[in-house]
Design a protein around this motif. Structure first.
Motif, PDB file in Angstrom:
ATOM      1  N   GLY A 119       0.652  -1.099  -0.245  1.00 40.88           N
ATOM      2  CA  GLY A 119       0.044  -0.139   0.399  1.00 40.88           C
ATOM      3  C   GLY A 119       0.895   1.207   0.043  1.00 40.88           C
ATOM      4  N   LEU A 120       1.810   1.096   0.539  1.00 40.44           N
ATOM      5  CA  LEU A 120       2.819   2.775   0.646  1.00 40.44           C
ATOM      6  C   LEU A 120       3.354   3.344  -1.111  1.00 40.44           C
ATOM      7  CD1 LEU A 120       4.274   2.184   4.285  1.00 40.44           C
ATOM      8  CD2 LEU A 120       2.771   4.185   3.428  1.00 40.44           C
ATOM      9  N   GLY A 121       3.987   1.614  -1.298  1.00 42.77           N
ATOM     10  CA  GLY A 121       4.704   1.373  -2.303  1.00 42.77           C
ATOM     11  C   GLY A 121       3.819   2.560  -3.961  1.00 42.77           C
ATOM     12  N   PHE A 122       2.465   1.830  -3.551  1.00 41.85           N
ATOM     13  CA  PHE A 122       1.142   2.160  -4.379  1.00 41.85           C
ATOM     14  C   PHE A 122       1.125   3.670  -4.753  1.00 41.85           C
ATOM     15  CE2 PHE A 122      -2.938   0.495  -6.265  1.00 41.85           C
ATOM     16  CZ  PHE A 122      -3.588   1.776  -6.714  1.00 41.85           C
ATOM     17  N   LEU A 123       0.733   3.736  -2.496  1.00 37.49           N
ATOM     18  CA  LEU A 123       0.317   5.381  -2.812  1.00 37.49           C
ATOM     19  C   LEU A 123       0.954   6.228  -3.051  1.00 37.49           C
ATOM     20  CD1 LEU A 123      -1.261   7.505  -0.941  1.00 37.49           C
ATOM     21  CD2 LEU A 123      -0.267   6.424   0.906  1.00 37.49           C
ATOM     22  N   ARG A 124       2.519   5.670  -2.550  1.00 35.16           N
ATOM     23  CA  ARG A 124       3.561   7.206  -3.214  1.00 35.16           C
ATOM     24  C   ARG A 124       3.440   7.376  -4.573  1.00 35.16           C
ATOM     25  NH1 ARG A 124       7.312   3.642  -1.323  1.00 35.16           N
ATOM     26  NH2 ARG A 124       7.147   4.460   0.637  1.00 35.16           N
ATOM     27  N   ALA A 125       3.711   5.763  -5.315  1.00 32.27           N
ATOM     28  CA  ALA A 125       3.677   6.364  -7.379  1.00 32.27           C
ATOM     29  C   ALA A 125       2.283   7.140  -7.218  1.00 32.27           C
ATOM     30  CB  ALA A 125       3.785   4.889  -7.636  1.00 32.27           C
ATOM     31  N   PHE A 126       0.949   6.684  -6.478  1.00 33.56           N
ATOM     32  CA  PHE A 126      -0.231   6.937  -7.082  1.00 33.56           C
ATOM     33  C   PHE A 126      -0.437   9.798  -6.309  1.00 33.56           C
ATOM     34  CE2 PHE A 126      -5.081   8.681  -5.794  1.00 33.56           C
ATOM     35  CZ  PHE A 126      -5.158   8.855  -6.484  1.00 33.56           C
ATOM     36  N   ARG A 127       0.587   9.091  -5.187  1.00 32.97           N
ATOM     37  CA  ARG A 127       0.804  10.705  -5.154  1.00 32.97           C
ATOM     38  C   ARG A 127       1.699  11.332  -6.180  1.00 32.97           C
ATOM     39  NH1 ARG A 127      -3.586  11.818  -2.633  1.00 32.97           N
ATOM     40  NH2 ARG A 127      -4.150  11.570  -0.508  1.00 32.97           N
ATOM     41  N   ALA A 128       2.332  10.850  -6.966  1.00 28.68           N
ATOM     42  CA  ALA A 128       3.610  11.282  -7.369  1.00 28.68           C
ATOM     43  C   ALA A 128       2.831  11.126  -9.175  1.00 28.68           C
ATOM     44  CB  ALA A 128       5.207  10.489  -7.697  1.00 28.68           C
TER      45      ALA A 128
ATOM     46  N   HIS B 100      -2.990  -2.726  14.667  1.00 29.06           N
ATOM     47  CA  HIS B 100      -1.869  -2.584  15.642  1.00 29.06           C
ATOM     48  C   HIS B 100      -0.621  -2.021  15.378  1.00 29.06           C
ATOM     49  CE1 HIS B 100      -1.561  -6.622  12.934  1.00 29.06           C
ATOM     50  NE2 HIS B 100      -0.344  -6.045  12.962  1.00 29.06           N
ATOM     51  N   GLU B 101      -0.649  -1.334  13.345  1.00 28.44           N
ATOM     52  CA  GLU B 101      -0.092  -0.927  12.476  1.00 28.44           C
ATOM     53  C   GLU B 101       0.425   0.266  12.884  1.00 28.44           C
ATOM     54  OE1 GLU B 101      -1.266  -2.977   9.344  1.00 28.44           O
ATOM     55  OE2 GLU B 101      -0.161  -4.340   9.369  1.00 28.44           O
ATOM     56  N   LEU B 102       0.401   1.080  13.917  1.00 28.59           N
ATOM     57  CA  LEU B 102       0.653   2.363  14.203  1.00 28.59           C
ATOM     58  C   LEU B 102       1.060   2.907  13.698  1.00 28.59           C
ATOM     59  CD1 LEU B 102      -0.590   3.087  17.952  1.00 28.59           C
ATOM     60  CD2 LEU B 102      -1.943   3.460  15.548  1.00 28.59           C
ATOM     61  N   PRO B 103       2.381   2.349  13.502  1.00 28.28           N
ATOM     62  CA  PRO B 103       4.430   2.780  12.927  1.00 28.28           C
ATOM     63  C   PRO B 103       3.660   3.257  11.604  1.00 28.28           C
ATOM     64  CG  PRO B 103       5.042   1.643  14.175  1.00 28.28           C
ATOM     65  CD  PRO B 103       3.342   1.714  14.203  1.00 28.28           C
ATOM     66  N   LEU B 104       2.695   2.139  10.701  1.00 25.69           N
ATOM     67  CA  LEU B 104       2.760   2.396   9.328  1.00 25.69           C
ATOM     68  C   LEU B 104       1.735   3.390   9.480  1.00 25.69           C
ATOM     69  CD1 LEU B 104       2.118   0.656   6.432  1.00 25.69           C
ATOM     70  CD2 LEU B 104       0.121  -0.754   7.586  1.00 25.69           C
ATOM     71  N   ARG B 105       0.842   3.229   9.747  1.00 25.00           N
ATOM     72  CA  ARG B 105       0.206   4.721   9.834  1.00 25.00           C
ATOM     73  C   ARG B 105       0.277   5.861   9.954  1.00 25.00           C
ATOM     74  NH1 ARG B 105      -5.952   3.900  12.323  1.00 25.00           N
ATOM     75  NH2 ARG B 105      -6.254   1.171  12.325  1.00 25.00           N
ATOM     76  N   TYR B 106       1.685   6.243  10.353  1.00 26.11           N
ATOM     77  CA  TYR B 106       2.246   7.504  10.694  1.00 26.11           C
ATOM     78  C   TYR B 106       2.565   7.168   9.063  1.00 26.11           C
ATOM     79  CZ  TYR B 106       1.243   7.023  15.887  1.00 26.11           C
ATOM     80  OH  TYR B 106       1.359   6.834  17.061  1.00 26.11           O
TER      81      TYR B 106
ATOM     82  N   ALA C 216       2.221   5.916   6.215  1.00 30.42           N
ATOM     83  CA  ALA C 216       1.250   6.935   5.703  1.00 30.42           C
ATOM     84  C   ALA C 216       0.490   8.118   5.184  1.00 30.42           C
ATOM     85  CB  ALA C 216      -0.149   5.507   5.417  1.00 30.42           C
ATOM     86  N   LEU C 217       0.338   8.723   6.504  1.00 29.68           N
ATOM     87  CA  LEU C 217       0.122   9.907   6.851  1.00 29.68           C
ATOM     88  C   LEU C 217       1.217  10.468   6.019  1.00 29.68           C
ATOM     89  CD1 LEU C 217      -1.371  10.235  10.392  1.00 29.68           C
ATOM     90  CD2 LEU C 217      -2.772  10.727   8.324  1.00 29.68           C
ATOM     91  N   GLN C 218       2.071  10.897   6.200  1.00 29.66           N
ATOM     92  CA  GLN C 218       3.458  10.971   5.754  1.00 29.66           C
ATOM     93  C   GLN C 218       3.045  10.889   4.171  1.00 29.66           C
ATOM     94  OE1 GLN C 218       6.687   9.746   7.345  1.00 29.66           O
ATOM     95  NE2 GLN C 218       6.663  11.107   9.482  1.00 29.66           N
ATOM     96  N   GLU C 219       3.086   9.742   3.327  1.00 30.79           N
ATOM     97  CA  GLU C 219       2.706   9.798   2.013  1.00 30.79           C
ATOM     98  C   GLU C 219       1.893  10.565   1.564  1.00 30.79           C
ATOM     99  OE1 GLU C 219       5.382   8.680   0.387  1.00 30.79           O
ATOM    100  OE2 GLU C 219       6.870   7.364   2.139  1.00 30.79           O
ATOM    101  N   GLY C 220       0.896  10.245   2.385  1.00 29.97           N
ATOM    102  CA  GLY C 220      -0.208  11.374   1.743  1.00 29.97           C
ATOM    103  C   GLY C 220      -1.773  10.601   1.889  1.00 29.97           C
TER     104      GLY C 220
END
Length: 354
Positions: A60-69, A85-91, A93-97
Motif C-alpha cells: 500500500g505504501l509503494g502504491f500510495l507513493r506512486a499515486f501521489r506522484a 496494531h500497525e500504528l508505525p505504518l499509519r504514521y 502512510a500519513l507522511q506519504e499522503g
C-alpha cells in the motif's frame, strides 16, 4: 463519483464493493492486482481510492507513493485499510499522503462515515477548483477588456495626431506593421512584438504641440522653425510618460527615440548606438521607409527599391544596421504590408521628413 478499490484478497474486495454500493450515487471499479490498479487510477479520474496495505509485489505504501506522484493526483482522498496494531505504518502512510484509515475487520458504520466524509471533501475540492477556474476566466475577460480599452485609447490618440499632422491612417498602420516585422526578424518575443505594433502608431503624438504655421507649412522650414518642429519628440514622450499601461510606456519611449540616429546625430538627446532603445531603432527604420515610399506635397513617392537602397546606404549612420538587415530580409512581408494598407487621398499632407 468514482471510487477505486485495490485489494489482493477477493473476499475483502467483494466486501468493500458491497459497502461502496450502499453509499449511493457512486460508481466503483475494483482491482485484485495492485499494479493493474495503479495503472488505472493514474490514467482515469477517481474521487476516492480505497487501498489495502498488505499486498504482494506492491504494498500500500509503494502504491500510495506512486499515486501521489502522478499528475493531478495529489489531492484525491485515499482511505487505507490496515490492521489495528500497525500504528508505525499509519504514521508513515500519513507522511506519504493517506487521508484516513480503516481497521480490519472493516466495520460497516465506520466505513460509511469515513467514506462519506472523504467524498464530501472531494466534492468541496472539485467545487473550489471549478470556482477558481471560473474566477480565472472572469479575470481573463476583465483583463482583455482593459487591454482593449487601452488599445482604443492608443488608436484615438493616434487619430488626434493625424488631425494635427494629417498623414493618412494607412501610414501609421504600415509603419507599425513594418516595425513588428523587423522585431519578429530579430527574434523579439511575441508579446513585445504585439506591444510594439500597438505602441508605434503614437510615435508622432507630440506634433499636437507643434504650432500650425510650422506643422502645416507647405515649404521648407527655417532653422528656427526646425528647432520648434523637433520638439515634438520630447512633447510626445511627456504626454505619454508616467502611465501604468505598458502600451503607453512603450509609446512614450518610441516617441522620444524614433528620431535619434545610430551615429549620435539625431534628436532630441543625441543618443548613439544601443543607448537608443531597440523599439526606437526599429521604428526609425519603419517610419523613414514608409515616409519615403509615400506621396507628400513636396515629393512623389519613391519606389520600394529606391527606399530600400536608402536604408542600406544609411545603415550604420542613421539606422541600426541590424534593424535594416532584418527589414530587408523580411522583404516579402514588406511587399505584402505595402499592398495591404494603401493610402486614401487627403487634401493636405505633412510638410517634410525630419
Amino acid at each position: 463519483m468514482q471510487i477505486a478499490i485495490v485489494d489482493d484478497n477477493a473476499v475483502n474486495l467483494a466486501l468493500l464493493r458491497g459497502l461502496v454500493r450502499q453509499l449511493g450515487e457512486v460508481q466503483s471499479v475494483e482491482f485484485l492486482d495492485p499494479r493493474e490498479g495503479l495503472a488505472w487510477v493514474c490514467a482515469h479520474p477517481v474521487d476516492l481510492l480505497i487501498l489495502d496495505y498488505q499486498m504482494p509485489e506492491l504494498d500500500g505504501l509503494g502504491f500510495l507513493r506512486a499515486f501521489r506522484a502522478a499528475p493531478e493526483r495529489g489531492e484525491v482522498p485515499v482511505l487505507m485499510v490496515t490492521a489495528d496494531h500497525e500504528l508505525p505504518l499509519r504514521y508513515q502512510a500519513l507522511q506519504e499522503g493517506a487521508s484516513d484509515f480503516l481497521t480490519k475487520p472493516v466495520d460497516r458504520v465506520e466505513f460509511q462515515a469515513r467514506a462519506r466524509n472523504l467524498l464530501a471533501l472531494r466534492r468541496s475540492q472539485i467545487e473550489m477548483a471549478s470556482r477558481a477556474q471560473w474566477l480565472a476566466t472572469e479575470v481573463a475577460k476583465a483583463t482583455a477588456t482593459i487591454l482593449a480599452r487601452e488599445q482604443e485609447t492608443i488608436v484615438r490618440l493616434a487619430r488626434a495626431a493625424e488631425y494635427r499632422d494629417p498623414e493618412t491612417g494607412a501610414h501609421v498602420l504600415r509603419m507599425a506593421h513594418y516595425a513588428r516585422l523587423i522585431a519578429a526578424q530579430l527574434a523579439v518575443p511575441e508579446a513585445e512584438q504585439d506591444l510594439l505594433l500597438h505602441a508605434a502608431p503614437m510615435h508622432d503624438i507630440g506634433k499636437v504641440g507643434t504650432p500650425d504655421q510650422i506643422l502645416l507649412k507647405p515649404g521648407r522650414l527655417t532653422p528656427e522653425e526646425l528647432v520648434i518642429m523637433r520638439q515634438h519628440a520630447q512633447i510626445g514622450h511627456d504626454i505619454l510618460a508616467g502611465s501604468a499601461s505598458p502600451y503607453l510606456q512603450a509609446a512614450a519611449l518610441i516617441a522620444l527615440h524614433h528620431h535619434e540616429r545610430w551615429d549620435g546625430g539625431g534628436y532630441p538627446n543625441g543618443l548613439r548606438g544601443e543607448d537608443i532603445s531597440l523599439m526606437g531603432r526599429i521604428v526609425a527604420v519603419a517610419d523613414v521607409f514608409d515616409a519615403l515610399t509615400s506621396v507628400r506635397p513636396y515629393k512623389p513617392a519613391w519606389s520600394l527599391e529606391r527606399a530600400a537602397d536608402f536604408l542600406r546606404e544609411h545603415a550604420g549612420s542613421h539606422f541600426d544596421p541590424r534593424c535594416v538587415e532584418a527589414f530587408l530580409q523580411a522583404w516579402p512581408g514588406v511587399l505584402e504590408i505595402h499592398a495591404r494598407y494603401r493610402d486614401e487621398p487627403l487634401e493636405t499632407q505633412p510638410q517634410e521628413l525630419l
